[in-house]
Design a protein around this motif. Sequence first.
Motif, PDB file in Angstrom:
ATOM      1  N   LEU A 185       9.552  -8.378   7.010  1.00 12.53           N
ATOM      2  CA  LEU A 185       9.111  -7.030   6.692  1.00 12.53           C
ATOM      3  C   LEU A 185       8.003  -7.127   5.649  1.00 12.53           C
ATOM      4  O   LEU A 185       8.175  -7.763   4.613  1.00 12.53           O
ATOM      5  CB  LEU A 185      10.273  -6.203   6.147  1.00 12.53           C
ATOM      6  CG  LEU A 185       9.952  -4.760   5.736  1.00 12.53           C
ATOM      7  CD1 LEU A 185       9.533  -3.931   6.949  1.00 12.53           C
ATOM      8  CD2 LEU A 185      11.155  -4.121   5.046  1.00 12.53           C
ATOM      9  N   VAL A 186       6.851  -6.520   5.920  1.00 12.15           N
ATOM     10  CA  VAL A 186       5.748  -6.529   4.966  1.00 12.15           C
ATOM     11  C   VAL A 186       5.408  -5.098   4.560  1.00 12.15           C
ATOM     12  O   VAL A 186       5.580  -4.153   5.336  1.00 12.15           O
ATOM     13  CB  VAL A 186       4.494  -7.236   5.528  1.00 12.15           C
ATOM     14  CG1 VAL A 186       4.790  -8.707   5.799  1.00 12.15           C
ATOM     15  CG2 VAL A 186       3.956  -6.556   6.781  1.00 12.15           C
ATOM     16  N   HIS A 187       4.935  -4.959   3.325  1.00 15.28           N
ATOM     17  CA  HIS A 187       4.480  -3.658   2.833  1.00 15.28           C
ATOM     18  C   HIS A 187       3.313  -3.165   3.672  1.00 15.28           C
ATOM     19  O   HIS A 187       3.239  -1.995   4.039  1.00 15.28           O
ATOM     20  CB  HIS A 187       4.075  -3.797   1.362  1.00 15.28           C
ATOM     21  CG  HIS A 187       3.508  -2.557   0.750  1.00 15.28           C
ATOM     22  ND1 HIS A 187       2.210  -2.134   1.008  1.00 15.28           N
ATOM     23  CD2 HIS A 187       4.032  -1.649  -0.117  1.00 15.28           C
ATOM     24  CE1 HIS A 187       1.969  -1.022   0.331  1.00 15.28           C
ATOM     25  NE2 HIS A 187       3.060  -0.704  -0.360  1.00 15.28           N
ATOM     26  N   GLY A 188       2.371  -4.046   3.951  1.00 14.59           N
ATOM     27  CA  GLY A 188       1.285  -3.743   4.872  1.00 14.59           C
ATOM     28  C   GLY A 188      -0.005  -3.262   4.246  1.00 14.59           C
ATOM     29  O   GLY A 188      -1.054  -3.317   4.885  1.00 14.59           O
ATOM     30  N   ASP A 189       0.044  -2.775   2.993  1.00 14.52           N
ATOM     31  CA  ASP A 189      -1.171  -2.298   2.321  1.00 14.52           C
ATOM     32  C   ASP A 189      -1.042  -2.563   0.820  1.00 14.52           C
ATOM     33  O   ASP A 189      -1.261  -1.685  -0.010  1.00 14.52           O
ATOM     34  CB  ASP A 189      -1.378  -0.808   2.594  1.00 14.52           C
ATOM     35  CG  ASP A 189      -2.752  -0.304   2.146  1.00 14.52           C
ATOM     36  OD1 ASP A 189      -3.652  -1.145   1.923  1.00 14.52           O
ATOM     37  OD2 ASP A 189      -2.921   0.926   2.019  1.00 14.52           O
ATOM     38  N   LEU A 190      -0.682  -3.795   0.493  1.00 12.22           N
ATOM     39  CA  LEU A 190      -0.275  -4.110  -0.882  1.00 12.22           C
ATOM     40  C   LEU A 190      -1.470  -4.539  -1.734  1.00 12.22           C
ATOM     41  O   LEU A 190      -1.504  -5.638  -2.271  1.00 12.22           O
ATOM     42  CB  LEU A 190       0.812  -5.188  -0.881  1.00 12.22           C
ATOM     43  CG  LEU A 190       1.617  -5.311  -2.186  1.00 12.22           C
ATOM     44  CD1 LEU A 190       2.351  -4.026  -2.510  1.00 12.22           C
ATOM     45  CD2 LEU A 190       2.579  -6.473  -2.108  1.00 12.22           C
ATOM     46  N   TRP A 191      -2.442  -3.647  -1.888  1.00 11.34           N
ATOM     47  CA  TRP A 191      -3.496  -3.910  -2.860  1.00 11.34           C
ATOM     48  C   TRP A 191      -2.977  -3.532  -4.246  1.00 11.34           C
ATOM     49  O   TRP A 191      -1.909  -2.936  -4.384  1.00 11.34           O
ATOM     50  CB  TRP A 191      -4.773  -3.171  -2.485  1.00 11.34           C
ATOM     51  CG  TRP A 191      -4.730  -1.680  -2.632  1.00 11.34           C
ATOM     52  CD1 TRP A 191      -4.025  -0.805  -1.869  1.00 11.34           C
ATOM     53  CD2 TRP A 191      -5.447  -0.894  -3.594  1.00 11.34           C
ATOM     54  NE1 TRP A 191      -4.240   0.488  -2.299  1.00 11.34           N
ATOM     55  CE2 TRP A 191      -5.111   0.456  -3.350  1.00 11.34           C
ATOM     56  CE3 TRP A 191      -6.328  -1.195  -4.629  1.00 11.34           C
ATOM     57  CZ2 TRP A 191      -5.639   1.504  -4.121  1.00 11.34           C
ATOM     58  CZ3 TRP A 191      -6.851  -0.166  -5.388  1.00 11.34           C
ATOM     59  CH2 TRP A 191      -6.513   1.165  -5.133  1.00 11.34           C
ATOM     60  N   SER A 192      -3.728  -3.896  -5.273  1.00  8.73           N
ATOM     61  CA  SER A 192      -3.218  -3.736  -6.637  1.00  8.73           C
ATOM     62  C   SER A 192      -2.902  -2.291  -6.985  1.00  8.73           C
ATOM     63  O   SER A 192      -1.999  -2.016  -7.777  1.00  8.73           O
ATOM     64  CB  SER A 192      -4.223  -4.303  -7.645  1.00  8.73           C
ATOM     65  OG  SER A 192      -5.477  -3.637  -7.537  1.00  8.73           O
TER      66      SER A 192
END
Length: 281
Positions: A185-192
Amino acid sequence: MTQVLRERLAALGMSVDGAAITPLSGGDSGAALWRVDGATPCIVKRDTPERVAGEADGLRALSGACRKLIVPEVLAEDDDLLVMQFLEGTGKRDGAALGEGLRQLHRDSRDADAGHGWPRDNACGLTPQPNAPLADGRAFQRDRRLLPLMRGCRERGALDAALAGRVERAADSLERWLEQAPPSLVHGDLWSGNVLFTPQGPAIIDPAVYRHYPEVDVAMLTLFGGPGDAFFEAYWDGDRPADWERREALFQLYPLLNHLYLFGGTYRQGVARAADRILAG
């Protein structure tokens, strides 16, 4: 609008009598945001029903899988309105805790029997994100991520034929160097900007979840800056892939294409560099 919002929140069972309601910036997503300082402080987002449902689904999925990262609780959902727990981003920056928490999420959610993708489509920023599952993660990355956005950029005139050809060759190279692996499972938009350091620990917000290679999240964190050495020491825990630089370029190519698609030529050089790093090996 404030009075309409009060009435809608009251209809959802939220106690908002006398609560201060403060408009917030929606950033690049185009959503309307408010902070509501009622009996239960919350953030209210108004967006399309499809995007609201996708984000609520992602928050619930992450909340069920995260033991060491904080995920805002979905307090209510109604058509184009999403009500979420307010998190105070005033805590000490703790890269090690973020790395350990993300490693736990990716490790414990790994599922060899699950396909790469997600049961529903959602969105990454303003861009619709197709998630129809595929058994092979390399095919998913090529056919659900890189090639659709490459074609979208071509249609908008943001990508010339030569660079589009390099992106396509990079996408077609995956079976030659990237191993098939069970998805996490990934967050998918994990910029800072989607990481908050709260007094209780690191939190992740605004997801675009699916199941895929976990490096999706790590590469996104390094795209516009870096989470620091303590993060990487905790996340890799001595097991950093030998070909990380190539993987980093691969999993940055999708968000770079997305930024090119949304915002234009400023991101063309980033797309070119990522494609060339993949092709160079």
